[in-house]
Design a protein around this motif. Structure first.
Motif, short mmCIF file in Angstrom:
data_model
loop_
_atom_site.label_atom_id
_atom_site.label_comp_id
_atom_site.label_asym_id
_atom_site.label_seq_id
_atom_site.Cartn_x
_atom_site.Cartn_y
_atom_site.Cartn_z
N ASP A 137 51.94 -8.83 23.01
CA ASP A 137 52.31 -8.98 24.31
C ASP A 137 52.20 -10.54 24.93
O ASP A 137 53.33 -10.78 25.69
CB ASP A 137 51.14 -8.21 25.29
N HIS A 158 55.73 -11.34 22.87
CA HIS A 158 56.81 -10.44 23.37
C HIS A 158 56.66 -9.66 24.25
O HIS A 158 56.20 -8.60 24.11
CB HIS A 158 57.35 -9.86 22.05
N PRO A 159 56.55 -10.27 25.42
CA PRO A 159 56.10 -9.14 26.65
C PRO A 159 57.06 -8.34 27.17
O PRO A 159 56.87 -7.50 27.89
CB PRO A 159 55.83 -10.63 27.88
N THR A 160 58.56 -8.31 26.78
CA THR A 160 59.50 -7.22 26.96
C THR A 160 59.54 -6.06 26.29
O THR A 160 60.33 -5.30 26.53
CB THR A 160 60.71 -8.04 26.86
N LEU A 161 58.52 -5.90 25.32
CA LEU A 161 58.51 -4.66 24.57
C LEU A 161 58.01 -3.52 25.36
O LEU A 161 57.07 -3.56 26.12
CB LEU A 161 57.56 -4.93 23.08
N SER A 162 58.59 -2.36 24.97
CA SER A 162 58.36 -1.18 25.43
C SER A 162 57.01 -0.51 24.92
O SER A 162 56.65 -1.03 23.83
CB SER A 162 59.49 0.08 25.71
N ASP A 191 57.94 0.53 21.65
CA ASP A 191 58.39 -0.63 20.87
C ASP A 191 56.94 -0.72 20.16
O ASP A 191 56.85 -1.45 19.15
CB ASP A 191 58.83 -1.66 21.52
N LYS A 212 65.08 -7.06 19.37
CA LYS A 212 64.11 -7.71 20.46
C LYS A 212 63.43 -8.82 20.23
O LYS A 212 62.99 -9.68 20.70
CB LYS A 212 63.12 -6.50 21.06
#
Length: 953
Positions: free
Chosen positions: A876, A879-883, A886, A923
């Motif tokens: 997180d 890469h905080p934008t991962l779903s 993901d 991503k």
């Protein structure tokens, strides 16, 4: 009897006694030479040859070179006796003996402590039947050498002298002669010996079957068959003239020592033959305390002041024992039965032992020549001519004449050499008169001789070159001259040139030269040198009328005898190195068996027939060895030659003293020595009697010495002594043993140290390993505990999650069951289709809700972070934008699961997993060649390096 005796004495006083004109060789030794007391009371000789003296300060020893004094505390020695190597001595209230100690030095042992209640002087010591008798003024001490006991006997009379006669002890007293019973030591008066009245007996001499009694004033008597018989002829000279003190006898020679007139010598076979030596004729002084004949028949005298030695029957006899009253001798000649002597004072006629100066022949005399029937004497003041036939003499006053020579071709002329040329004498009216000076010869012509060719002469000029001149027929001038150049060869100008068998020879510093008429040159005379001393310096050479050769080399006079057609194998060295006059040596044959030698103190006569006595063998010896640093005596001559001397390394600097027992030798004694293990060769001949060695290395050495001639030929025995220098303590055998032990101990210690070090290192390594292992174990345990803890927490959470999930599923199942029951009931009740459809839709929605619920994901995320080190938290952050899907895919990829394994977990197809992987790479911003799984794993590793405490949490 008394009248007859005195009548004989009166008659004998009228008989003239023959006085010897030639003296025996006398050597005097002063007390400052031998470093002991003035007086010497008795003399004896050791079987090895050295002489012992009973001296005021102790036992004095002389071996021909060295003097040694062996003292007895607070005692002067009056008497001595030698038996083998034991020397018995007696003195003032003391007697005992000396014996060699372990190094050979004499050690004194007293015997006085075995006696008591006696005093006096021990005047004589004798041996009878293996017992030693010490005779004092009034006692006789009998010593047993086997039991070392002493028996003492006292006598009621004073003992003046004693001796052993026919194996019995005899005592001389004022009352007569006593014989001592050797068993009980009782004395008995010898019949007939008391006829001397109160006369003191000075000495008793045992002589074969008679006993010679020497009295103080009445002379000598023979005690035989109980009768005293006077020595009439001897007593004629001695009686009432000399106080007699001592006496001894050797063969037929009787020596009597006096108190005030020196020594008197008599030949009993010819009593008229008499010699008297006193302070005027050569002795130290006139009081002779003791007399002794040595093994060679020579006489030793113990004087009141010093010691004197008289060489009797010597082949070499000086004219004067003291300072010559006629000066220095230069030449001599026997003419008309008379002996003429030329000295620096003038010409002397020597007759009946008395020299008389010839009137008109005063001044320096250089030569005496008999020409025709006349005697021509040349000297500083001219020429003196004696004519025995006419009984006349006359003088020619010409200054500075060396010598006069006859001319073979013209007997009416004589030539004489002067300080500045050659002059001529001419016979006129039967006498010789001055004629003329030879022109062209202005040099000193000493020693000139005539050549075999007429009118030709040889001489040595002032430049020490040999010169030949030829004179005209009238002997007035030099018509031919030749000087012979010989490089560095030097010849003396006086009496150098000689003719031997018509061969002209010359003495030089490089040998003997011989003239060759073929080459007209001088060359070495190898033949003559071979029978003499080889190639060396020769200062004088004279061939007498018997063809004997007399020559001087290295300042010593030597004699080579010609006998029965050939020369002797070896010349005889007569010595006289400090008596000959350098450059003016002269030997003259005055009799077929007598030669006269000119010396600084007049003249010496040599008896040719007896000169072989001079060449008697002499004995070399090693006197002592002294350690120089401590001046410590470590070896003395009395020690046997096989003795191996042991010296420490600190004693490796030594001085060896050596010599030769050759008191009567006339030459300068030369020695050669070597030290085996140090010297390869014998050293060159030297006269020094001491050799020093410094800092010798450890080892065994043998020092050898011998008497040699100038060429190094041995003339004596080889004396030797062996000694061993021990190594220094740090190179000794014990040191090497110690070094070995120390080395072994050192090796052992090193080994132990290394072993201990290794052991300690192993222990330390073991401890360190154990510590590390313990730390690792502790860490492992901690990690295991932490892991277990995490597992427990994970399992607890998982269990809680599972329980919650189970509860949730149960609740869902209950709801599904309720809905299913409601649906079943509705079916049974035949409810409307729409109502059934509602129930079915509600049931499906409920199931879908449980299959994808957020609550399950959160539980999965929490448990995964606990096990995999905050994987989702780090993901997180990065890469905080991962779903959510993901993140779940990332978790499965991090766990290294493949697509086939992931598809059922995510309830999608494998194709769907691949599509999701592709989207995830986009991503995450990964390149085509980067591996997605390795990237995800590297996130956790990078976080661990940057935050090491994260793992420990």
């Amino acid at each position: 009897m008394n009248r007859l005796y005195y009548l004989i004495l009166l008659l004998l006083t009228l008989i003239p006694l023959k006085v010897h004109s030639w003296n025996d060789k006398i050597i005097n030794y002063r007390h400052d030479e031998y470093n002991a007391g003035f007086q010497n009371w008795m003399i004896k000789q050791h079987h090895q040859g050295w002489i012992y003296f009973a001296n005021n300060e102790g036992l004095l020893e002389f071996d021909g070179v060295f003097w040694d004094l062996h003292e007895i505390p607070n005692t002067m020695v009056r008497s001595l006796f030698i038996e083998q190597d034991t020397i018995y001595v007696g003195g003032s209230s003391e007697f005992g003996f000396f014996i060699p100690n372990e190094i050979g030095s004499l050690t004194y042992h007293t015997l006085t402590n075995q006696t008591k209640d006696w005093s006096g002087e021990v005047w004589n010591i004798v041996s009878i039947d293996s017992y030693i008798y010490f005779i004092t003024d009034g006692y006789v001490h009998k010593f047993n050498p086997r039991s070392l006991t002493v028996q003492t006997s006292r006598f009621d009379f004073k003992i003046d002298c004693s001796t052993v006669y026919q194996n019995k002890l005899y005592l001389g007293t004022i009352g007569g002669v006593y014989q001592v019973d050797l068993m009980d030591l009782k004395a008995h008066l010898v019949a007939g010996s008391n006829s001397l009245g109160e006369e003191k007996i000075s000495a008793l001499i045992a002589d074969g079957d008679r006993l010679i009694v020497v009295t103080q004033y009445k002379g000598l008597f023979t005690l035989k068959d109980n009768k005293l018989i006077p020595h009439a002829t001897i007593n004629t000279y001695l009686a009432n003239k000399y106080p007699l003190f001592s006496a001894s006898k050797n063969k037929n020679i009787l020596a009597v020592g006096t108190v005030n007139s020196g020594i008197c010598l008599f030949d009993e076979q010819n009593p008229k033959l008499f010699k008297n030596y006193d302070s005027y004729t050569g002795l130290n002084n006139n009081t002779v305390l003791s007399t002794f004949f040595d093994q060679d028949g020579n006489l030793w005298l113990g004087m009141d002041k010093g010691i004197s030695y008289i060489e009797l029957d010597s082949p070499i006899q000086p004219m004067f024992s003291t300072i010559s009253p006629i000066g220095t001798g230069y030449c001599s000649k026997m003419y008309n039965g008379n002996l003429y002597l030329g000295t620096n004072q003038g010409l002397y006629l020597y007759n009946n032992g008395k020299p008389t100066l010839v009137n008109g022949a005063e001044g320096q005399i250089w030569s005496i020549n008999e020409i025709g029937k006349e005697l021509l004497i040349a000297g500083d003041n001219g020429i003196t001519i004696l004519n025995a036939k006419n009984k006349e003499s006359y003088h020619i006053s010409k200054r500075g004449v060396w010598e006069v020579k006859a001319i073979r071709t013209n007997p009416n002329y004589l030539l004489y050499a002067t300080y500045s040329g050659i002059c001529a004498l001419k016979r006129v009216n039967g006498k010789w008169v001055y004629s003329h000076v030879v022109e062209g010869c202005g040099d000193s012509t000493a020693g000139f001789i005539e050549d075999i060719n007429p009118q030709t002469f040889w001489y040595v000029n002032s430049h020490k070159q040999i010169e030949r001149i030829t004179l005209d027929d009238d002997f007035r001038r030099v018509i031919d001259r030749k000087v012979y150049q010989m490089s560095d060869t030097i010849v003396d100008k006086f009496k150098t040139l000689q003719y031997i068998d018509n061969r002209l020879i010359a003495c030089s510093n490089y040998g003997i030269l011989e003239y060759s008429r073929v080459t007209d040159s001088f060359h070495p005379s190898e033949q003559l040198e071979s029978i003499l001393d080889g190639k060396r310096e020769y200062r004088y050479l004279y061939v007498d009328t018997l063809k004997n050769i007399w020559y001087v080399t290295h300042k010593e006079l030597k004699f080579l005898e010609y006998k029965e057609g050939h020369y002797a194998k070896r010349p005889i060295n007569l010595g006289m190195s400090y008596q000959l006059i350098n450059g003016y040596q002269n030997v003259e044959l005055i009799h077929p068996q007598s030669a006269l030698i000119a010396v600084e103190n007049g003249f010496i006569k040599a008896e040719i027939d007896h000169l072989d006595k001079v060449a008697q063998p002499i004995k070399a010896f090693i006197h002592s060895i002294v350690v120089e640093k401590e001046n410590e005596l470590v070896y003395y001559r009395n020690k046997e030659t096989s003795y191996n001397l042991q010296l420490s390394y600190q004693q490796n600097t030594i001085a060896v003293n050596y010599g030769a027992l050759a008191i009567k030798d006339y030459g300068n004694i030369l020695y050669s020595f070597r030290l085996e293990n140090d010297d390869k060769e014998w050293c060159k001949p030297i006269s020094i009697t001491k050799k020093e060695y410094t800092n010798l290395k450890e080892g065994t050495y043998t020092f050898e010495v011998a008497v040699v001639d100038e060429q190094g030929n041995h003339l004596s025995n080889t004396a030797s002594v062996t000694f061993t220098i021990a190594p220094p303590w740090f190179r000794s055998i014990w040191a090497y043993i110690g070094y070995f032990i120390l080395l072994v101990g050192l090796f052992y210690l090193v080994y132990q140290r290394i072993t201990l070090s290794k052991r300690l290192e192993l222990i330390n390594q073991r401890k360190k390993h154990q510590a590390i292992t313990k730390l690792k174990d502790q860490r492992i345990i901690e990690l295991q505990n932490e892991n277990l803890k995490n597992k427990v927490e994970y399992q607890s959470q998982e269990l809680s999650g599972q329980m919650l999930h189970v509860i949730s599923k149960n609740e869902t199942l209950e709801k599904v069951r309720d809905e299913a029951l409601k649906l079943s009931k509705a079916i049974d009740e035949k409810t409307q289709p729409n109502t059934l459809k509602q129930h079915i839709v509600r049931l499906i929605a409920m199931i879908n809700h449980n299959l994808g619920g957020d609550d399950n994901f959160e539980a999965f995320q929490s448990n995964f972070d606990l096990v995999h080190r905050d994987f989702f938290r780090i993901l997180d952050l990065k890469h905080p934008t991962l779903s959510r899907n993901d993140k779940v895919l990332c978790a499965y990829l991090y766990m290294n699961l493949i697509s086939k394994e992931i598809a059922p977990l995510m309830n999608i197809s494998v194709r769907g997993v691949e599509v999701n992987r592709y989207r995830l790479r986009k991503k995450l911003g990964l390149e085509r060649e980067e591996n997605l799984t390795e990237y995800l794993q590297s996130l956790i590793q990078e976080n661990s390096l940057n935050n090491p405490s994260t793992e420990e949490k």
